[in-house]
Scaffold this active site. Sequence first.
Site, PDB file in Angstrom:
ATOM      1  N   ASP A   1      -4.133  -1.989  -2.436  1.00 60.21           N
ATOM      2  CA  ASP A   1      -5.144  -1.179  -1.758  1.00 60.21           C
ATOM      3  C   ASP A   1      -4.762   0.297  -1.900  1.00 60.21           C
ATOM      4  O   ASP A   1      -3.623   0.679  -1.593  1.00 60.21           O
ATOM      5  CB  ASP A   1      -5.218  -1.559  -0.278  1.00 60.21           C
ATOM      6  CG  ASP A   1      -6.139  -0.648   0.518  1.00 60.21           C
ATOM      7  OD1 ASP A   1      -7.329  -0.967   0.633  1.00 60.21           O
ATOM      8  OD2 ASP A   1      -5.661   0.396   1.018  1.00 60.21           O
TER       9      ASP A   1
ATOM     10  N   ASP B   1     -11.513   0.037  -4.474  1.00 61.59           N
ATOM     11  CA  ASP B   1     -10.154   0.498  -4.188  1.00 61.59           C
ATOM     12  C   ASP B   1      -9.200  -0.642  -3.829  1.00 61.59           C
ATOM     13  O   ASP B   1      -8.089  -0.403  -3.364  1.00 61.59           O
ATOM     14  CB  ASP B   1     -10.162   1.539  -3.066  1.00 61.59           C
ATOM     15  CG  ASP B   1     -10.704   0.982  -1.762  1.00 61.59           C
ATOM     16  OD1 ASP B   1     -11.306  -0.092  -1.768  1.00 61.59           O
ATOM     17  OD2 ASP B   1     -10.510   1.650  -0.717  1.00 61.59           O
ATOM     18  N   GLU B   2      -9.604  -1.899  -4.044  1.00 63.98           N
ATOM     19  CA  GLU B   2      -8.738  -3.040  -3.756  1.00 63.98           C
ATOM     20  C   GLU B   2      -8.812  -4.043  -4.899  1.00 63.98           C
ATOM     21  O   GLU B   2      -9.893  -4.337  -5.407  1.00 63.98           O
ATOM     22  CB  GLU B   2      -9.160  -3.744  -2.462  1.00 63.98           C
ATOM     23  CG  GLU B   2      -8.963  -2.927  -1.201  1.00 63.98           C
ATOM     24  CD  GLU B   2      -9.427  -3.699   0.020  1.00 63.98           C
ATOM     25  OE1 GLU B   2      -8.582  -4.117   0.826  1.00 63.98           O
ATOM     26  OE2 GLU B   2     -10.651  -3.892   0.147  1.00 63.98           O
TER      27      GLU B   2
END
Length: 409
Positions: free
Chosen positions: A9, A105-106
């Site tokens: 993350d 974003d992960e």
Amino acid sequence: MESTVLLIDMQSFYASIEKALRPELQHRPLVVSGDPERRSGVILAACPLAKSYGIQNAITLREAEERCPHLTVVRPRMSLYLQTSLRITEILGQFSDRVEPYSIDEQFLSINGCQTLFGSPMETARKIQQEIAIQLGLYARIGVGPNKVLSKMACDHFAKKNESGLFELTKDKLETHLWPLPVEKMFGVGKRMGRHLRRMGIATIGDLARCPLARLRKRWGVNGHVLWMTANGIDLSPVHPDTFQKQKAIGHQMTLPRDYRTTEEISVVLLELCEEVCRRARRQRQVGWTVSVGCRGADFNFPSGFHRQRTMPEATNHTMTVFSHARELFTRFWDGQPIRSIGVSLSQLSTDQPMQLSLFENNEQQYRLGHVMDEINQRFGPTAILRAASLTRAGQALERSQKIGGHYR
């Protein structure tokens, strides 16, 4: 060999990218925000320094500037953020070929069999963290676990809160680390489900894990079984690069630049949304049986809106057919109050081959027409062919063609 999954993350992703490219802003509170003159004037990302002033995602830019008058505001650059996300995927690919994007974003990463190359799971996580920092100047928090759900909760509840940004949540840590947390902290449990569970006397994740499975199945069926499995750290879903390609629905939602008050102007954006949804369905060679429509009211103090769906007589990706059903749904359930956002989705997807023949409609002609329009827009730009309604004051297609994810490129 026991499975090992990492959830990577990126901290304050959009804001961190902007700071990495502009070193002079490193020690200044920074947010990424949409246009303050429009509905999109909300905080999309805030750096840790900005968060120390109480600034959180989704609050308005005006409220953020009241909390921190010397705030640096940067407009979003979605193309840059998407490119950076792909760069991160490439970096993770150096450690394993099993990378599954979870969001921009992960990303999940399976490192089964990689220990001889990169060391223990925590050593591998540390090397990934260092590589991302060296190549992109970004800080990654990494959760490690025997499956996806535990690596996700390891990241969210522990890695994000410790100094190293790393944490491994193994099965033997469930009772000491995970089970004492409030049940709302469990992956898959929102506020509404949390209220239902608490009314059943289930206040913590441990309470849920120890709850008789039969009781949960009786209340929620298969979903109750999934809740029990998650609380006990059981997740059988593999890390697979193509997970996002197996969509259950295709949808599109739009926050409007002003309050829309009449059926006529709402119908314009509803048609544009149906066009976008059907275009994506055609691109993936899929049709859908169920159309869904949802909206939110314009008054924040008195939340209103609805989300309704209906099954169509036959599966389709024809824009005007979907629009016809979507408009009927909206007209039936709309309370007549101004709206600030609206969305359309197509679900119960299946392949568009073979095509269902109709005695009353020329499905093949509609199908071919849609693909011809898509091809023209692909070759000459998204506004090469527009429906006349999009040229009215209510239309948003021209402006949104310059954006990615509702924000300028």
